[in-house]
Design a protein around this motif. Structure first.
Motif, PDB file in Angstrom:
ATOM      1  N   ARG A 185      37.295  43.545  42.203  1.00  0.00           N
ATOM      2  CA  ARG A 185      36.270  44.523  41.829  1.00  0.00           C
ATOM      3  C   ARG A 185      35.031  43.817  41.264  1.00  0.00           C
ATOM      4  N   ALA A 186      35.265  42.848  40.372  1.00  0.00           N
ATOM      5  CA  ALA A 186      34.151  42.127  39.772  1.00  0.00           C
ATOM      6  C   ALA A 186      33.352  41.374  40.832  1.00  0.00           C
ATOM      7  N   THR A 187      34.043  40.734  41.757  1.00  0.00           N
ATOM      8  CA  THR A 187      33.364  39.984  42.815  1.00  0.00           C
ATOM      9  C   THR A 187      32.517  40.897  43.678  1.00  0.00           C
ATOM     10  N   SER A 188      33.054  42.070  44.008  1.00  0.00           N
ATOM     11  CA  SER A 188      32.311  43.006  44.853  1.00  0.00           C
ATOM     12  C   SER A 188      31.041  43.506  44.175  1.00  0.00           C
ATOM     13  N   MET A 189      31.020  43.500  42.818  1.00  0.00           N
ATOM     14  CA  MET A 189      29.844  43.938  42.076  1.00  0.00           C
ATOM     15  C   MET A 189      28.892  42.789  41.757  1.00  0.00           C
ATOM     16  N   GLY A 190      29.279  41.573  42.108  1.00  0.00           N
ATOM     17  CA  GLY A 190      28.432  40.431  41.788  1.00  0.00           C
ATOM     18  C   GLY A 190      28.582  39.965  40.354  1.00  0.00           C
ATOM     19  N   TRP A 191      29.671  40.340  39.688  1.00  0.00           N
ATOM     20  CA  TRP A 191      29.921  39.931  38.308  1.00  0.00           C
ATOM     21  C   TRP A 191      30.750  38.655  38.279  1.00  0.00           C
ATOM     22  N   SER A 192      30.717  37.969  37.145  1.00  0.00           N
ATOM     23  CA  SER A 192      31.581  36.814  36.924  1.00  0.00           C
ATOM     24  C   SER A 192      32.911  37.289  36.355  1.00  0.00           C
ATOM     25  N   PHE A 193      33.988  36.636  36.770  1.00  0.00           N
ATOM     26  CA  PHE A 193      35.337  36.986  36.301  1.00  0.00           C
ATOM     27  C   PHE A 193      35.981  35.741  35.712  1.00  0.00           C
ATOM     28  N   LEU A 194      36.645  35.918  34.567  1.00  0.00           N
ATOM     29  CA  LEU A 194      37.307  34.803  33.902  1.00  0.00           C
ATOM     30  C   LEU A 194      38.633  35.284  33.329  1.00  0.00           C
ATOM     31  N   ALA A 195      39.684  34.535  33.591  1.00  0.00           N
ATOM     32  CA  ALA A 195      40.996  34.798  32.994  1.00  0.00           C
ATOM     33  C   ALA A 195      41.522  33.465  32.484  1.00  0.00           C
ATOM     34  N   GLU A 196      41.625  33.334  31.164  1.00  0.00           N
ATOM     35  CA  GLU A 196      42.036  32.047  30.610  1.00  0.00           C
ATOM     36  C   GLU A 196      42.712  32.217  29.265  1.00  0.00           C
ATOM     37  N   ARG A 197      43.328  31.145  28.820  1.00  0.00           N
ATOM     38  CA  ARG A 197      43.968  31.088  27.514  1.00  0.00           C
ATOM     39  C   ARG A 197      43.122  30.227  26.600  1.00  0.00           C
ATOM     40  N   ARG A 198      42.686  30.777  25.453  1.00  0.00           N
ATOM     41  CA  ARG A 198      41.916  30.035  24.466  1.00  0.00           C
ATOM     42  C   ARG A 198      42.692  30.038  23.153  1.00  0.00           C
ATOM     43  N   GLY A 199      43.276  28.909  22.843  1.00  0.00           N
ATOM     44  CA  GLY A 199      44.092  28.851  21.629  1.00  0.00           C
ATOM     45  C   GLY A 199      45.274  29.799  21.748  1.00  0.00           C
ATOM     46  N   ASP A 200      45.355  30.768  20.834  1.00  0.00           N
ATOM     47  CA  ASP A 200      46.451  31.731  20.863  1.00  0.00           C
ATOM     48  C   ASP A 200      46.028  33.054  21.497  1.00  0.00           C
ATOM     49  N   ARG A 201      44.881  33.068  22.175  1.00  0.00           N
ATOM     50  CA  ARG A 201      44.375  34.312  22.762  1.00  0.00           C
ATOM     51  C   ARG A 201      44.314  34.221  24.284  1.00  0.00           C
ATOM     52  N   THR A 202      44.672  35.313  24.925  1.00  0.00           N
ATOM     53  CA  THR A 202      44.468  35.471  26.365  1.00  0.00           C
ATOM     54  C   THR A 202      43.228  36.338  26.562  1.00  0.00           C
ATOM     55  N   ILE A 203      42.304  35.883  27.377  1.00  0.00           N
ATOM     56  CA  ILE A 203      41.021  36.560  27.541  1.00  0.00           C
ATOM     57  C   ILE A 203      40.788  36.877  29.010  1.00  0.00           C
ATOM     58  N   ILE A 204      40.526  38.143  29.272  1.00  0.00           N
ATOM     59  CA  ILE A 204      40.060  38.595  30.585  1.00  0.00           C
ATOM     60  C   ILE A 204      38.616  39.029  30.392  1.00  0.00           C
ATOM     61  N   GLU A 205      37.689  38.358  31.052  1.00  0.00           N
ATOM     62  CA  GLU A 205      36.275  38.584  30.774  1.00  0.00           C
ATOM     63  C   GLU A 205      35.493  38.854  32.043  1.00  0.00           C
ATOM     64  N   LEU A 206      34.618  39.854  31.960  1.00  0.00           N
ATOM     65  CA  LEU A 206      33.671  40.172  33.021  1.00  0.00           C
ATOM     66  C   LEU A 206      32.269  40.012  32.460  1.00  0.00           C
ATOM     67  N   SER A 207      31.359  39.499  33.260  1.00  0.00           N
ATOM     68  CA  SER A 207      29.997  39.336  32.763  1.00  0.00           C
ATOM     69  C   SER A 207      29.003  39.512  33.899  1.00  0.00           C
ATOM     70  N   LYS A 208      27.852  40.047  33.530  1.00  0.00           N
ATOM     71  CA  LYS A 208      26.722  40.217  34.437  1.00  0.00           C
ATOM     72  C   LYS A 208      25.504  39.584  33.764  1.00  0.00           C
ATOM     73  N   MET A 209      24.880  38.680  34.472  1.00  0.00           N
ATOM     74  CA  MET A 209      23.773  37.939  33.853  1.00  0.00           C
ATOM     75  C   MET A 209      22.565  38.823  33.595  1.00  0.00           C
ATOM     76  N   GLY A 210      22.303  39.762  34.471  1.00  0.00           N
ATOM     77  CA  GLY A 210      21.118  40.625  34.329  1.00  0.00           C
ATOM     78  C   GLY A 210      20.420  40.760  35.653  1.00  0.00           C
ATOM     79  N   GLY A 211      19.214  41.302  35.617  1.00  0.00           N
ATOM     80  CA  GLY A 211      18.488  41.502  36.852  1.00  0.00           C
ATOM     81  C   GLY A 211      18.727  42.877  37.403  1.00  0.00           C
ATOM     82  N   LYS A 212      18.458  43.050  38.667  1.00  0.00           N
ATOM     83  CA  LYS A 212      18.540  44.367  39.300  1.00  0.00           C
ATOM     84  C   LYS A 212      19.973  44.807  39.405  1.00  0.00           C
ATOM     85  N   ALA A 213      20.236  46.059  39.001  1.00  0.00           N
ATOM     86  CA  ALA A 213      21.587  46.602  39.081  1.00  0.00           C
ATOM     87  C   ALA A 213      21.967  46.866  40.511  1.00  0.00           C
ATOM     88  N   LEU A 214      23.314  46.780  40.765  1.00  0.00           N
ATOM     89  CA  LEU A 214      23.790  47.055  42.108  1.00  0.00           C
ATOM     90  C   LEU A 214      23.805  48.536  42.374  1.00  0.00           C
TER      91      LEU A 214
END
Length: 285
Positions: A256-285
């Motif tokens: 879903r994130a890829t189809s919207m042009g967003w960045s997707f991240l799934a990783e382990r940071r220390g004792d936390r599991t993080i699922i992150e979506l991000s959009k840099m900005g600019g024109k909306a899809l």
């Protein structure tokens, strides 16, 4: 939509009537009160300038409101079309895949009843568990499709907060919900997709993480984009979470994130599991 259409019609009638009413009011005032002070020639000379002044003030603002009303009508049409398409897809999923999987589960029960202890019975149990997981995923997909995207300020965010509360209650975890993404910065399509992604990530936490703390963060980046994450202190994952057999939730989020042009991240940071979506900005899809 009816209110917007009514406002649209009212504005158009006002645009048509204001010049006529202005001339009529000017002629009445001129003949009733100003005739001793203004000659007919001067009154006729001033009439178009008065109409122009009214047009530049009242009618110009009405045109701006008319454009806003047209944009609102267009957004509502697009939202209704998206809802209808999603409802049709949800119906197809329910009538097709979901019912077929139910029938497959019944057949597996029959096979299990006929099989003695041994490899066949173990295979039937494994297949039944796979069908159960897939059936949950299909039902969740149907629920996501039938969730109505709302253009009302933050109304679409409320179910996410409720789902976080349900997840925390079921897992006895502490929940935090920090959401500051401006509603106007997202299109209706972005709201639908972001809602589905966060919802799927929370369900993944509920089913697999065994966490004591769950955090949902949504914040603007100051460039017209956003960062949205679901974080937990659960058991996490080993290796690539997108390649875990029998688990499709994070892959759906990534797609879903890829189809919207967003960045997707799934990783382990220390004792936390993080699922992150991000959009840099600019024109909306």
């Amino acid at each position: 939509m009816r209110n917007n259409r009514g406002n649209h019609r009212s504005i158009k009638w006002l645009i048509l009537l204001i010049p006529t009413l202005t001339i009529g009011l000017w002629e009445y005032v001129r003949h009733a009160f100003l005739l001793p002070y203004f000659s007919m020639e001067l009154g006729n000379f001033l009439a178009p300038f008065i109409v122009l002044a009214v047009t530049l003030t009242l009618v110009r603002s009405l045109f701006a409101r008319l454009e806003q009303s047209q944009r609102a009508l267009q957004r509502e049409k697009e939202t209704n079309a998206a809802l209808e398409e999603r409802e049709n897809l949800a119906r197809e999923l329910h009538d097709g895949i979901s019912q077929s999987m139910f029938l497959l589960a019944v057949k597996l029960d029959q096979l299990d009843a006929l099989a003695d202890e041994g490899p066949v019975k173990e295979l039937a149990e494994g297949l039944r568990e796979t069908v159960r997981v897939m059936n949950e995923d299909v039902r969740q997909a149907i629920a996501n499709l039938r969730l109505p995207p709302s253009p009302a300020a933050a109304a679409w965010v409320v179910p996410l907060r409720e789902l976080l509360g349900e997840t925390a209650a079921m897992t006895e975890a502490h929940a935090e919900f920090n959401w500051s993404i401006p509603d106007a910065s997202l299109t209706d399509k972005e709201k639908v997709e972001l809602h589905a992604c966060v919802r799927e990530a929370l369900i993944n936490v509920r089913k697999h993480a065994k966490a004591s703390k769950v955090l949902v963060v949504g914040e603007a980046n100051g460039l017209g984009g956003f960062r949205c994450s679901v974080e937990d202190d659960g058991k996490g994952f080993n290796g690539d979470p997108l390649n875990v057999h029998g688990r499709f939730g994070l892959r759906m989020v990534r797609d879903r994130a890829t189809s919207m042009g967003w960045s997707f991240l799934a990783e382990r940071r220390g004792d936390r599991t993080i699922i992150e979506l991000s959009k840099m900005g600019g024109k909306a899809l």
